[in-house]
Design a protein around this motif. Sequence first.
Motif, PDB file in Angstrom:
ATOM      1  N   VAL A 118     -12.259   8.353  -6.016  1.00  0.00           N
ATOM      2  CA  VAL A 118     -12.058   7.458  -7.153  1.00  0.00           C
ATOM      3  C   VAL A 118     -13.388   6.766  -7.392  1.00  0.00           C
ATOM      4  O   VAL A 118     -14.013   6.288  -6.447  1.00  0.00           O
ATOM      5  CB  VAL A 118     -10.952   6.418  -6.817  1.00  0.00           C
ATOM      6  N   CYS A 149       4.603   3.139   0.600  1.00  0.00           N
ATOM      7  CA  CYS A 149       3.596   2.800   1.604  1.00  0.00           C
ATOM      8  C   CYS A 149       4.275   2.188   2.825  1.00  0.00           C
ATOM      9  O   CYS A 149       3.617   1.688   3.721  1.00  0.00           O
ATOM     10  CB  CYS A 149       2.540   1.871   1.016  1.00  0.00           C
ATOM     11  N   PRO A 208      -6.102  16.186   0.700  1.00  0.00           N
ATOM     12  CA  PRO A 208      -7.531  15.867   0.564  1.00  0.00           C
ATOM     13  C   PRO A 208      -7.665  14.673  -0.382  1.00  0.00           C
ATOM     14  O   PRO A 208      -7.200  14.749  -1.508  1.00  0.00           O
ATOM     15  CB  PRO A 208      -8.121  17.132  -0.076  1.00  0.00           C
ATOM     16  N   SER A 244       3.760   7.055   3.032  1.00  0.00           N
ATOM     17  CA  SER A 244       2.302   7.138   2.990  1.00  0.00           C
ATOM     18  C   SER A 244       1.756   6.531   4.271  1.00  0.00           C
ATOM     19  O   SER A 244       1.600   5.325   4.384  1.00  0.00           O
ATOM     20  CB  SER A 244       1.772   6.368   1.775  1.00  0.00           C
ATOM     21  N   VAL A 271       8.776  10.271  -7.199  1.00  0.00           N
ATOM     22  CA  VAL A 271       8.380   8.918  -7.608  1.00  0.00           C
ATOM     23  C   VAL A 271       7.103   8.611  -6.832  1.00  0.00           C
ATOM     24  O   VAL A 271       7.125   8.015  -5.760  1.00  0.00           O
ATOM     25  CB  VAL A 271       9.493   7.886  -7.342  1.00  0.00           C
TER      26      VAL A 271
HETATM   27  N1  SAH Z   1       3.109   3.404  -3.672  1.00  0.00           N
HETATM   28  C1  SAH Z   1       3.743   4.612  -3.231  1.00  0.00           C
HETATM   29  C2  SAH Z   1       3.796   5.715  -4.254  1.00  0.00           C
HETATM   30  C3  SAH Z   1       2.670   5.895  -5.213  1.00  0.00           C
HETATM   31  S1  SAH Z   1       1.166   6.546  -4.576  1.00  0.00           S
HETATM   32  C4  SAH Z   1       3.099   5.088  -1.950  1.00  0.00           C
HETATM   33  O1  SAH Z   1       2.202   4.432  -1.456  1.00  0.00           O
HETATM   34  O2  SAH Z   1       3.545   6.071  -1.400  1.00  0.00           O
HETATM   35  C5  SAH Z   1       1.513   8.239  -4.248  1.00  0.00           C
HETATM   36  C6  SAH Z   1       0.692   8.832  -3.123  1.00  0.00           C
HETATM   37  O3  SAH Z   1      -0.674   9.032  -3.538  1.00  0.00           O
HETATM   38  C7  SAH Z   1       0.628   7.938  -1.894  1.00  0.00           C
HETATM   39  O4  SAH Z   1       0.760   8.714  -0.746  1.00  0.00           O
HETATM   40  C8  SAH Z   1      -0.762   7.358  -2.012  1.00  0.00           C
HETATM   41  O5  SAH Z   1      -1.212   6.871  -0.789  1.00  0.00           O
HETATM   42  C9  SAH Z   1      -1.530   8.555  -2.540  1.00  0.00           C
HETATM   43  N2  SAH Z   1      -2.843   8.262  -3.106  1.00  0.00           N
HETATM   44  C10 SAH Z   1      -3.256   7.171  -3.761  1.00  0.00           C
HETATM   45  N3  SAH Z   1      -4.553   7.275  -4.115  1.00  0.00           N
HETATM   46  C11 SAH Z   1      -4.966   8.472  -3.666  1.00  0.00           C
HETATM   47  C12 SAH Z   1      -6.213   9.163  -3.713  1.00  0.00           C
HETATM   48  N4  SAH Z   1      -7.289   8.627  -4.277  1.00  0.00           N
HETATM   49  N5  SAH Z   1      -6.258  10.381  -3.146  1.00  0.00           N
HETATM   50  C13 SAH Z   1      -5.155  10.930  -2.565  1.00  0.00           C
HETATM   51  N6  SAH Z   1      -3.978  10.341  -2.490  1.00  0.00           N
HETATM   52  C14 SAH Z   1      -3.873   9.108  -3.026  1.00  0.00           C
END
Ligand code: SAH
Length: 343
Positions: free
Chosen positions: A293, A194, A289, A215, A156
């Motif tokens: 975006v 998070c 890594p 995270s 998830v």
């Molecule tokens: N909200 C949850 C789950 C969804 S995001 C969370 O924060 O864990 C899933 C993972 O992708 C998280 O670890 C998030 O920090 C990471 N993530 C989001 N954007 C990212 C990016 N641009 N590069 C790498 N990881 C990213």
Amino acid sequence: MNKTDLMHYNKDELRELILSYGEKSFRADQIYEWIHKKLVSDYSEMTNISNKLKEKLEKSHTICPMRIKDKLVSKKDGTVKYIMETISGSIIESVAMQYSYGMSVCISSQAGCRMGCRFCASTILGLEKSLSSSEMLSQIYLIQKDMGRRVDNIVVMGIGEPFDNYDALIRFLRMITDEYGLNISQRNITVSTCALVDKIYDFADENMQVTLAISLHAPNDDIRKTIMPIANRYSMDEIKEACQYFIKKTGRRVTFEYAMIDGVNDSMECAKELALYVRGMLCHINLIPVNAVKERRYRRTRSNRIRDFEKYLEKNEINVTIRKGMGKDIEAACGQLRRQYLK
Ligand code: SAH
């Protein structure tokens, strides 16, 4: 009339509904099996159910709350990215990744997100809606059918913060691991957060054998606050305490995700601080890594620096791996494709 969603009902609730129609409870078990094991998306496929009952149900209940709107297949590694649409018209993403040991599916828990992490594409337009448990189940069901292959692992980790949609998440987890449904082993499921600390305690008390991924992305509160607004609400000490409670309660190792961002959290000083933070904890660190975006200015750390960071942690006897990127040619990173669809 607005139809209600039959996939939402768990086994007991479905029995109650079917009994209220004057039918025997084993009919409910048959219907449950059609929806959650045989994964049909149309009443006509339920061959052992009478037309009379099917017509009655069809009048008031839908059985599939989601549809596949589009998909992209990676030429590099066979990763498939799905764009799905809820009945109400929300767009989300799910990903199927094929490994030698099986197929892993990454699902979304919300359309959009309100956590505001600065490096993440999913949160740019805020939260549109939280998904229902059946909208989460449906992502798995549709992918298993489309790929013609059993889903072995679930993460998830798609769009959304699962602990910001806690009740639906738990209902989803109970139903997807149910022996009357796909019966996926709890140990093959990872929920990533998070770190909403209160919910980590609740999650530990659910007594499930699901893996918790945090995270973290920073070695201290100061750096974390610059990239994750949630760090203003919960400190890393509080996160650590909650993780220790989770580990004690479940006996399971926690995963810390650490997105490596050039010049932000990737110095040797950061590695040292991170090593101290996790010292003695039953855990594993996953270095990621960061995916650049378009709307964000962050860039990924160079590979040799990531390897140095990894080596330092290894030397300190910390379990660490670098995440292998999948589906790089199809923007498989969280939330990027949905953005293009909303534009
Ligand atoms: N909200 C949850 C789950 C969804 S995001 C969370 O924060 O864990 C899933 C993972 O992708 C998280 O670890 C998030 O920090 C990471 N993530 C989001 N954007 C990212 C990016 N641009 N590069 C790498 N990881 C990213």
